[in-house]
Design a protein around this motif. Structure first.
Motif, mmCIF file in Angstrom:
data_model
loop_
_atom_site.group_PDB
_atom_site.id
_atom_site.type_symbol
_atom_site.label_atom_id
_atom_site.label_comp_id
_atom_site.label_asym_id
_atom_site.label_seq_id
_atom_site.Cartn_x
_atom_site.Cartn_y
_atom_site.Cartn_z
ATOM 1 N N LEU A 20 -7.809 4.126 7.235
ATOM 2 C CA LEU A 20 -7.570 3.056 8.203
ATOM 3 C C LEU A 20 -6.220 3.247 8.886
ATOM 4 C CD1 LEU A 20 -8.986 0.122 6.065
ATOM 5 C CD2 LEU A 20 -10.096 1.268 7.998
ATOM 6 N N ASP A 21 -5.209 3.675 8.110
ATOM 7 C CA ASP A 21 -3.898 3.917 8.709
ATOM 8 C C ASP A 21 -3.986 4.971 9.816
ATOM 9 O OD1 ASP A 21 -2.478 2.069 7.283
ATOM 10 O OD2 ASP A 21 -1.732 3.478 5.774
ATOM 11 N N ALA A 42 -12.300 -3.004 5.134
ATOM 12 C CA ALA A 42 -10.875 -3.284 5.369
ATOM 13 C C ALA A 42 -10.508 -4.499 4.526
ATOM 14 C CB ALA A 42 -10.634 -3.558 6.847
ATOM 15 N N ARG A 79 -7.036 3.180 2.264
ATOM 16 C CA ARG A 79 -6.075 2.694 3.244
ATOM 17 C C ARG A 79 -5.638 3.813 4.203
ATOM 18 N NH1 ARG A 79 -2.256 -1.593 3.912
ATOM 19 N NH2 ARG A 79 -1.083 -0.978 5.735
ATOM 20 N N LEU A 130 -5.555 -5.640 3.248
ATOM 21 C CA LEU A 130 -4.678 -4.579 3.753
ATOM 22 C C LEU A 130 -3.204 -4.958 3.742
ATOM 23 C CD1 LEU A 130 -6.819 -3.106 6.635
ATOM 24 C CD2 LEU A 130 -6.650 -2.391 4.257
ATOM 25 N N SER A 131 -2.899 -6.251 3.536
ATOM 26 C CA SER A 131 -1.491 -6.610 3.429
ATOM 27 C C SER A 131 -0.972 -6.246 2.042
ATOM 28 C CB SER A 131 -1.320 -8.107 3.666
ATOM 29 O OG SER A 131 -2.052 -8.824 2.696
ATOM 30 N N MET A 191 -8.256 -4.516 12.623
ATOM 31 C CA MET A 191 -8.801 -4.617 11.268
ATOM 32 C C MET A 191 -9.450 -5.980 11.029
ATOM 33 S SD MET A 191 -8.479 -1.730 9.934
ATOM 34 C CE MET A 191 -7.766 -0.263 10.698
ATOM 35 N N ASN A 195 -3.446 -4.322 13.265
ATOM 36 C CA ASN A 195 -3.786 -5.508 12.464
ATOM 37 C C ASN A 195 -4.935 -6.283 13.099
ATOM 38 O OD1 ASN A 195 -2.012 -5.342 10.269
ATOM 39 N ND2 ASN A 195 -0.314 -6.138 11.503
ATOM 40 N N TYR A 251 -3.050 -3.816 -0.449
ATOM 41 C CA TYR A 251 -3.506 -2.538 -0.995
ATOM 42 C C TYR A 251 -2.955 -1.368 -0.186
ATOM 43 C CZ TYR A 251 -6.682 -5.310 -3.830
ATOM 44 O OH TYR A 251 -7.199 -6.210 -4.722
ATOM 45 N N THR A 252 -2.664 -0.288 -0.893
ATOM 46 C CA THR A 252 -2.024 0.858 -0.250
ATOM 47 C C THR A 252 -2.816 2.152 -0.450
ATOM 48 O OG1 THR A 252 -0.704 1.139 -2.253
ATOM 49 C CG2 THR A 252 0.289 -0.103 -0.454
ATOM 50 N N ASP A 287 -13.555 -6.371 10.358
ATOM 51 C CA ASP A 287 -13.932 -6.970 9.084
ATOM 52 C C ASP A 287 -15.092 -7.956 9.249
ATOM 53 O OD1 ASP A 287 -13.499 -7.068 6.315
ATOM 54 O OD2 ASP A 287 -12.385 -8.946 6.493
#
Lengths: 460, 460
Positions: B187-188, B291, B184, B294-295, B204, B201, B297-298, B208
């Protein structure tokens, strides 16, 4: 924030409980498979038209019904809504329900797949069922059934096989049991004494209570219900329980002049054949008073009770299994003349009985299980390699995720009843060795991974 | 008589299918247990207040809701009934629903049992879940999830362990796979390029789809959605897929000047540590475009796809497993700061993939299995003893229930892919011998039970 809770009558099964349950079911499955039975699983959801009308009025009320999705009220009758008629509304808003037992799904499966199934069809099925019953001690709304059936054959070879499977399962579980066996034909032969089918039904319901109310209690109730013509028959039944051998009991029934007819002869003949087919019938007892599922069973009937000497004297739980032969499994779905025989295991009751007899204690003593403890992060890669190497030896191996103080890691290993800890600090890392601590004896040795694998293998 | 049917989106699993499913799950369980994971089972029914609000609006609509028992309309609001307001009525007539996944029940279990659980809590769970989705090919309303999680620890030792378990399971199943892994944090780090969280968002969601629409498709969509500031970043991402080694990819990300910040460093650091802990990372590929969830996983995220060479060229099924690290499993139930990491296996997809690769074929060839055939009823008791004796040798043994013509009995044995028939007629009975027929080769020999047990043992 509301505290989360479980719906009443349902349970979580923790890993500790699951380990025991899986032990029981794996023993059962091993026996089932060794007799050529295959597993069947059916959906939790069934159409309500499949379920309704199969379990009587009471059963229909105990079905869990699932609300149709989407705008389920769109086709509901306004008059029924206005009258708040729950019963009338149900079929308009719910098409599906949760499985109530494993027998109706078996019948449905057999009918739907009758052209593909190899008959005689030998299946076992272990799945949860749901009943909207009032929860109480030992009675759940979600509980497990475990059924084995032979469908599409009418030889008592199957009855004998099922009895042997009961014996094999409980022997493998090391639980002492007694299997009671009777035959619908014997009970049918009492019809001559009872005069009417209504009387016969009433008689069977009363004698079924003999375990609880005893000889006098049954006698009294027979008189109260106007069944005194059956008092002699009842005395004969009661006395037959004390006759020692199964063959002697069969002789007794053959000679009882108030018992007559084809049903009696068929019953005695099949019982004799079943006992003849059994290898060892020491724990199988003929009991003419066993009146089980008479609205359904048409031939031999069975019931298992635990008689293990390690059970507390006051332990009483009723039967832990039962079954019988039925003549018409699939008639409700339009397929006639499918005969079968089946027995079930009461999984929850077997569990409770084994627990009461202390049979899980030995199983759960720390014997195996290795925790790899890295003392700091620089040892983790080496530790992961050690864990892999030990696992390749067949041991159960965990590596503690993180590097807290050793005491915390060892507490974790002890809480999980692991047998060994492998401790890796920088000294061990440099020397390419590891320290092995036996968590039961406290002994500690230093060695290469292969050396300590040998030590572990030698002590489990 | 109405023909019985299954609710749409549900399945029966026949013994043949169950044998394969149990093979898969038993391999998985063996690996899970060898890593110290314990089984958890939670009820099918959960209180709706436990489930609702956890899966978004769409999820809430896909929950199967169970009608309250008894007179469920008694407390319903007459105005809501008159308006036929399905949505408004639901909470008044339904308190419980069917499990939608295995994550919310895990969180509920952890919160309810937090004082008894040994942390880090390593559990696996294989149970059905239910979703009122529109059924279509490969999508069911009742389907199985298989989740393994480590709860209450935040060391990437667990990430590495889960990846190794994936590798061990699929190696044991003999199915070639590739595990893609990302973090993550990587991606962040694109947030600087995307400028706003909304843009991030949207970006991503678009990348995907790269597997389906390719480089040009993604580029086009980025422009259409006003995200052309990210075109260079997208090109970098796409090109990174072709960089061969995992270490090279990490170097690449470290050197990309538009990627910056603590998130990037944390991501790269954890990925490096995970790869360092793995024994053999040949089949583990760093993929910055992954990805996933993502809402939720951290940290690290994983995805497994089948790459087995025996699969048909046109076989495409998507991922057969995936997971990642999450920071806040139990926050919804008021218990903060419980970190965990978990992966799941798509049981149905693993099954379909193994079938497509032909992996079940070898497993199901006739090798064992013995049918004892009595030629007439006078041979049955002897036959039952022979069956017992052979079963004591560890073979799977059935005795045909009944004594139809030998051909019918042998057809049964062949249909069930049994390896041997033991044939007992009066001649054999008199001689205390049995005839053994190898159902594959057709060879037949006569001998004592112990002799033929030796012949069977030698040929399987």
């Amino acid at each position: 924030m509301e505290k989360p809770s479980l719906p009443s009558g349902t349970r979580d099964f923790s890993p500790r409980v699951m380990q025991r349950r899986k032990y029981i079911t794996s023993v059962m499955e091993r026996v089932f498979v060794s007799h050529g039975f295959g597993a069947l699983e059916t959906p939790s959801l069934e159409n309500l038209r499949t379920l309704q009308g199969k379990y009587g009025n009471e059963g229909d009320q105990l079905l869990f019904k699932v609300l149709n999705s989407g705008d389920f009220l769109s086709k509901a009758d306004p008059a029924i809504l206005a009258a708040k008629d729950s019963k009338g509304l149900t079929p308009q808003i719910s098409d599906r329900g949760l499985r109530y037992d494993l027998t109706v799904p078996l019948a449905r499966f057999v009918v739907m797949n009758r052209n593909d199934i190899v008959f005689p069809f030998k299946r076992y099925q272990m799945q949860p069922v749901w009943r909207a019953d009032r929860p109480q001690k030992g009675r759940y709304r979600e509980f497990w059934q475990c059924d084995i059936d032979v469908v599409g054959a009418n030889s008592v070879v199957s009855e004998a096989e099922l009895v042997e499977m009961y014996l094999e399962v409980f022997a493998a579980l090391d639980l002492g049991v007694k299997i009671r066996i009777n035959h619908r034909g014997i009970l049918d032969a009492f019809l001559g004494v009872l005069e009417t089918v209504e009387n016969w039904n009433a008689f069977m319901i009363i004698i079924d209570k003999a375990d609880k109310i005893g000889f006098e209690g049954v006698s009294k109730e027979l008189e109260e219900k106007g069944l005194s013509m059956a008092l002699n028959a009842w005395k004969w039944l009661w006395d037959s329980k004390s006759v020692s051998g199964n063959a002697e009991k069969m002789l007794l029934a053959g000679g009882a002049d108030f018992l007559q007819g084809d049903a009696l002869n068929k019953g005695l003949g099949e019982l004799e054949k079943i006992f003849g087919l059994l290898g060892d019938s020491t724990h199988v007892v003929l009991d003419f008073t066993l009146a089980r599922g008479l609205s359904y069973y048409t031939g031999a009937v069975f019931e298992v009770e635990a008689t293990d000497g390690r059970l507390p004297a006051d332990f009483r739980l009723g039967s832990i299994g039962g079954g019988g032969r039925y003549d018409n499994l699939t008639g409700v779905f339009g397929l006639k003349d499918v005969s079968g025989v089946g027995v079930s295991f009461g999984l929850d009751r077997v569990y409770d009985t084994m627990e009461a007899a202390g049979l899980f204690d030995a199983m759960e003593q720390a014997v195996g299980g290795v925790l790899v403890c890295a003392m700091d992060t620089s040892c983790e890669v080496f530790g992961a390699g050690v864990a892999r190497a030990l696992r390749a030896h067949g041991f159960t191996v965990e590596m503690y995720p993180g590097t807290p103080k050793l005491k915390k890691q060892l507490d974790y290993a002890n809480d999980k009843k692991m047998g060994f800890a492998v401790i890796i600090g920088n000294e061990e890392l440099q020397a390419n060795k590891v320290a092995l601590k036996n968590l039961v004896s406290g002994e500690q040795v230093l060695g290469s991974v292969e050396e300590i694998a040998g030590v572990i293998a030698a002590s489990i």
